[in-house]
Design an enzyme around this catalytic site. Structure first.
Site, PDB file in Angstrom:
ATOM      1  N   TYR A  69      -5.062   5.173   2.185  1.00 42.55           N
ATOM      2  CA  TYR A  69      -3.943   5.630   1.352  1.00 42.55           C
ATOM      3  C   TYR A  69      -3.225   6.829   1.963  1.00 42.55           C
ATOM      4  O   TYR A  69      -2.086   7.118   1.603  1.00 42.55           O
ATOM      5  CB  TYR A  69      -4.446   6.023  -0.038  1.00 42.55           C
ATOM      6  CG  TYR A  69      -4.868   4.871  -0.922  1.00 42.55           C
ATOM      7  CD1 TYR A  69      -4.844   3.550  -0.480  1.00 42.55           C
ATOM      8  CD2 TYR A  69      -5.292   5.108  -2.230  1.00 42.55           C
ATOM      9  CE1 TYR A  69      -5.230   2.507  -1.298  1.00 42.55           C
ATOM     10  CE2 TYR A  69      -5.676   4.073  -3.053  1.00 42.55           C
ATOM     11  CZ  TYR A  69      -5.654   2.770  -2.589  1.00 42.55           C
ATOM     12  OH  TYR A  69      -6.037   1.738  -3.407  1.00 42.55           O
TER      13      TYR A  69
ATOM     14  N   TYR B  30       2.527  -5.757   1.235  1.00 43.58           N
ATOM     15  CA  TYR B  30       2.495  -4.884   0.074  1.00 43.58           C
ATOM     16  C   TYR B  30       3.802  -5.115  -0.670  1.00 43.58           C
ATOM     17  O   TYR B  30       4.883  -4.764  -0.180  1.00 43.58           O
ATOM     18  CB  TYR B  30       2.362  -3.410   0.468  1.00 43.58           C
ATOM     19  CG  TYR B  30       2.128  -2.508  -0.716  1.00 43.58           C
ATOM     20  CD1 TYR B  30       0.837  -2.328  -1.210  1.00 43.58           C
ATOM     21  CD2 TYR B  30       3.176  -1.868  -1.356  1.00 43.58           C
ATOM     22  CE1 TYR B  30       0.608  -1.527  -2.315  1.00 43.58           C
ATOM     23  CE2 TYR B  30       2.950  -1.066  -2.462  1.00 43.58           C
ATOM     24  CZ  TYR B  30       1.669  -0.893  -2.942  1.00 43.58           C
ATOM     25  OH  TYR B  30       1.445  -0.099  -4.040  1.00 43.58           O
TER      26      TYR B  30
END
Length: 411
Positions: free
Chosen positions: A364, A272
């Protein structure tokens, strides 16, 4: 004066097509405009614009690559050597006729159908250019593909592909001071190799698959180590190894990412990436993103909530990965050249074997069992990434992941 103009730029007055036309006519090769020497002698079909049938003979209006629209020509089917473009055109024409409630065997097209077909053709060109830009920018083995079979949206705006963290103001990296002296970092680690130096376990097995539980840190060999890039304790730093596709989802979740290859369980998939900023700057940006109903903020809270990764405008393919309540990706904290525990790399590993064609997802609202106290936790607003403009803290946002264990809401 020059120093003030150094970072200035102006828009080119020519369009992409016009620049290509100039290159072709002047016989100039340009990699960025996709103009090669082959374009100088051959006419290349850019896309097909219109259709008509006269006495059972089909004609297509051709937009020639590198030439302006005013130089389009009608060509009979026998002159066209572009089966893929013809197939795409027929698919678009069928959709356009169905939209207009017109017979599928129509010999000509209404203006609305032509407009739809042109939009689809131009969209494909833009997405193809974006795909080429992404693959020029990325520095990893896996290729990136782009597909949108859902709507007429083109590439996202104001997004730059990066291969490493972009360091923001107020953030400093501390490079590794020492490295290992192993001859085989997996089978014969000296003093525990790099992981042992930090009183941790080696993270990978012989197949370079992660073997430690989520929440435990990964210490890879670094630039000071005696081993080379083929070392099996260098996994994340090798980059993405699988061909992946950015695609438009059909259920309103925006763009997503799927794998075009089978990914074995516990294999590294991607990092990420984004701009590393201070928590103060993240709070400021977060308020702005809240008003827009989007955020890509990921807290680096391995030991302290000091820094945040913002992938809104700078990032890699992880920018487009969607949420799932039953994800196939798991987050790990990774340390390579930078050993500052406040600034780990965020790496996604496969929680199970992932089939070719399957969408890649992570949670998430990911949390780790309390026994793994040193875990990474997503920013509480991350679940809003890529969603429409909805006031924060006023309604609960529906989750559209579609799995049986769906929590129904992102927050």
């Amino acid at each position: 004066m020059a120093r003030y103009l150094k970072d200035c730029s102006v828009s080119c007055k020519y369009s992409w097509d016009e620049l290509q036309a100039v290159c072709r006519r002047q016989k100039l090769v340009c990699k960025h405009l996709a103009v090669t020497e082959d374009d100088f002698s051959d006419y290349v079909v850019d896309y097909l614009c219109n259709y008509r049938k006269i006495k059972s003979q089909e004609f297509f209006l051709v937009k020639w690559k590198g030439y302006s629209d005013s130089e389009n020509t009608w060509e009979p089917h026998k002159n066209l050597k572009c089966p893929k473009l013809l197939q795409q055109f027929r698919q678009d024409m069928r959709l356009a006729l169905l939209r207009d409630n017109m017979p599928l065997d129509s010999s000509s097209l209404e203006a609305s159908a032509v407009s739809f077909i042109l939009q689809r053709a131009k969209q494909r060109v833009k997405l193809q250019r974006w795909e080429e830009e992404l693959n020029r920018a990325c520095q990893h083995k896996g290729c990136i593909f782009v597909r949108n079979d859902v709507d007429l949206d083109g590439p996202p705006k104001d997004f730059t592909y990066i291969n490493n963290y972009k360091i923001g103001g107020g953030v400093e990296l501390n490079e590794a001071a020492v490295g290992c002296e192993c001859t085989d970092c997996i089978k014969a680690p000296v003093n525990g190799c790099c992981a042992g130096a930090s009183d941790n376990c080696t993270a990978y097995n012989d197949n370079m698959q992660v073997k430690i539980r989520p929440g435990m840190p990964i210490y890879e060999c670094n630039s000071q180590c005696q081993c080379g890039i083929d070392c099996r304790n260098r996994v994340v730093q090798r980059g993405i190894q699988y061909d992946l596709c950015i695609f438009k989802t059909a259920n309103g979740r925006g763009w997503g990412v799927c794998t075009l290859e089978r990914i074995p369980k516990n294999s590294f998939v991607m990092e990420y990436l984004g701009e590393v900023i201070t928590s103060e700057e993240a709070e400021r940006r977060g308020q702005m993103y809240d008003q827009q109903g989007v955020t890509y903020l990921f807290d680096l809270d391995y030991v302290a909530d000091v820094f945040t990764v913002d992938a809104a405008h700078y990032g890699n393919i992880s920018h487009f990965v969607n949420h799932s309540c039953n994800p196939n990706l798991q987050v790990y904290n990774v340390f390579i050249d930078n050993l500052d525990e406040r600034l780990p790399k965020i790496a996604f590993f496969a929680t199970r074997a992932i089939r070719a064609g399957e969408e890649l997802t992570f949670d998430y609202k990911m949390t780790i069992d309390e026994v793994d106290a040193e875990s990474t936790k997503m920013d509480t607003n991350f679940s809003l990434a890529g969603m429409p403009d909805i006031p924060i803290n006023r309604i609960r946002m529906e989750c559209k992941c579609g799995v049986e264990s769906c929590r129904k809401y992102l927050f």
